[in-house]
Each structure stands twice: as C-alpha cells, then as structure tokens.
Scaffold this active site. Structure first.
Site, PDB file in Angstrom:
ATOM      1  N   CYS A  90       0.845  -1.195   0.000  1.00  0.00           N
ATOM      2  CA  CYS A  90       0.000   0.000   0.000  1.00  0.00           C
ATOM      3  C   CYS A  90       0.880   1.244   0.000  1.00  0.00           C
ATOM      4  O   CYS A  90       1.848   1.309   0.758  1.00  0.00           O
ATOM      5  CB  CYS A  90      -0.901  -0.015   1.237  1.00  0.00           C
ATOM      6  SG  CYS A  90      -2.025   1.383   1.316  1.00  0.00           S
ATOM      7  N   HIS A 132      -9.106  -3.466  -2.826  1.00  0.00           N
ATOM      8  CA  HIS A 132      -8.150  -2.727  -1.987  1.00  0.00           C
ATOM      9  C   HIS A 132      -8.521  -1.233  -1.950  1.00  0.00           C
ATOM     10  O   HIS A 132      -8.540  -0.616  -0.880  1.00  0.00           O
ATOM     11  CB  HIS A 132      -6.737  -2.945  -2.556  1.00  0.00           C
ATOM     12  CG  HIS A 132      -5.640  -2.260  -1.797  1.00  0.00           C
ATOM     13  ND1 HIS A 132      -4.657  -2.952  -1.122  1.00  0.00           N
ATOM     14  CD2 HIS A 132      -5.361  -0.941  -1.618  1.00  0.00           C
ATOM     15  CE1 HIS A 132      -3.825  -2.080  -0.554  1.00  0.00           C
ATOM     16  NE2 HIS A 132      -4.228  -0.858  -0.840  1.00  0.00           N
ATOM     17  N   GLU A 133      -8.836  -0.668  -3.137  1.00  0.00           N
ATOM     18  CA  GLU A 133      -9.145   0.778  -3.202  1.00  0.00           C
ATOM     19  C   GLU A 133     -10.488   1.087  -2.557  1.00  0.00           C
ATOM     20  O   GLU A 133     -10.619   2.097  -1.852  1.00  0.00           O
ATOM     21  CB  GLU A 133      -9.123   1.267  -4.653  1.00  0.00           C
ATOM     22  CG  GLU A 133      -7.787   1.149  -5.369  1.00  0.00           C
ATOM     23  CD  GLU A 133      -6.595   1.613  -4.559  1.00  0.00           C
ATOM     24  OE1 GLU A 133      -6.722   2.523  -3.724  1.00  0.00           O
ATOM     25  OE2 GLU A 133      -5.512   1.039  -4.754  1.00  0.00           O
ATOM     26  N   HIS A 136     -10.196   1.384   1.015  1.00  0.00           N
ATOM     27  CA  HIS A 136      -9.665   2.683   1.448  1.00  0.00           C
ATOM     28  C   HIS A 136     -10.794   3.701   1.653  1.00  0.00           C
ATOM     29  O   HIS A 136     -10.744   4.524   2.571  1.00  0.00           O
ATOM     30  CB  HIS A 136      -8.711   3.266   0.394  1.00  0.00           C
ATOM     31  CG  HIS A 136      -7.288   2.837   0.552  1.00  0.00           C
ATOM     32  ND1 HIS A 136      -6.584   3.034   1.708  1.00  0.00           N
ATOM     33  CD2 HIS A 136      -6.417   2.242  -0.320  1.00  0.00           C
ATOM     34  CE1 HIS A 136      -5.344   2.569   1.547  1.00  0.00           C
ATOM     35  NE2 HIS A 136      -5.226   2.078   0.331  1.00  0.00           N
TER      36      HIS A 136
HETATM   37 ZN   LIG Z   1      -3.573   1.071  -0.316  1.00  0.00          ZN
END
Ligand SMILES: [Zn+2]
Length: 170
Positions: A90, A132-133, A136
C-alpha cells in the site's frame, strides 16, 4: 495536474469512511488527474483520494493495457465466494507487504465523470485492486485483512526476477 503528497498511514482520513462525490464538475476531473500523476510518481497500481488527503469516494486502478479505471462512489454489490491469496502492498504503508485473500470476481456499481450510473464486473488482479481501493474509501487498510506479513527479504527472494511486482502498491 500535480503530484500530491501521500498522507501517513496513521492519518484519521485513512481510518474512516470518506464522503460521496456530489459535485461532478472540473474539480473532480482535476482530482482524477492529480491521483493519476501521484499514482504513477509513486509507482502504484492503484490509489484512493483519502491517500492524498481528499475526503471523497474517488479512486483509480491501473489496468495496464486496458487503461485506467476511474472509481467514483463505487459500491461492491457482489463478492464471489471463491477467493485467491496474493501479496499486497500500500502506498500509505511503505515497506509493509502481506498476503490477503480476496474474491476473484466482483460486481460493482458507481458513477462516471458526469454522474451517470455505471455497473461493471471485474476479475482476478483488477478485482483485487478494486477491493483494496474501495476498502480505502471505507477506512480499511489491507493490513486489517492480512493473513501473513511478508518480510522485504522474503519478497525480494520471491520476485528476484520480476522487479515490478515488488512495487505493486495500491
Ligand atoms: Zn492502499
């Protein structure tokens, strides 16, 4: 267009849900361009707005030959029960890498630059990067889902003939 500084992993913005985009104007286009510049500068495969300190549900995923996927107010509507384990990193957590199980197929909805609704299905590496995004945008870091941390030495050994993989941060 500008390269924006990445905020620290401990910053509160990376640990809470950010806001929906409601204004589909030039400032959104500028944000997308800044995210793209910052992602390439940092050698990332994806980036989310809170990583540059912006409190909005906007993210990008680099799909390589298929271009850059723009995620605006994305919501994952279906996760396949089939998962795969792979190594993630990340941009907000330099030098931390680890194995994460992710669905191999997802369905998602979101909006385009004009605010029109869009739907899509994604598979494998792209599905992983999107998960993953989107995490976030809801304040979750991959380390919360990490099964096993991989040391830098171990990572270098695994990818000694594939340098690009070591920089697969998102
Ligand atoms: Zn990340």
């Amino acid at each position: 267009m500008a390269i924006r500084p990445l905020i620290e992993g401990s910053s509160p913005l990376l640990h809470r849900e950010v806001k929906d985009v409601t204004k589909f104007d030039h400032s959104l286009r500028e944000l997308l361009m800044d995210l793209e510049d910052t992602m390439f500068e940092a050698d990332g495969v994806g980036i989310a707005a809170p990583q540059i300190g912006v409190d909005l549900k906007v993210a990008l995923v680099d799909m390589e030959e298929d271009g850059i996927l723009q995620l605006i107010n994305p919501v994952i509507t279906h996760y396949s029960t089939e998962t795969a384990v792979d190594i993630e990193g990340c941009l907000s957590l330099p030098d931390i890498f680890g194995e994460v199980a992710r669905s191999v197929k997802i369905e998602l909805k979101g909006q385009d630059l004009s605010g029109r609704p869009i739907e899509m299905t994604a598979f494998d590496d792209v599905a992983r990067a999107i998960q993953h995004e989107v995490d976030h945008l809801y304040g979750k870091l991959f380390t919360e889902k990490m099964i096993r941390q991989i040391s830098l030495e171990e990572l270098e050994e695994m990818y000694s003939d594939d340098e690009d993989h070591i920089h697969g941060d998102a």
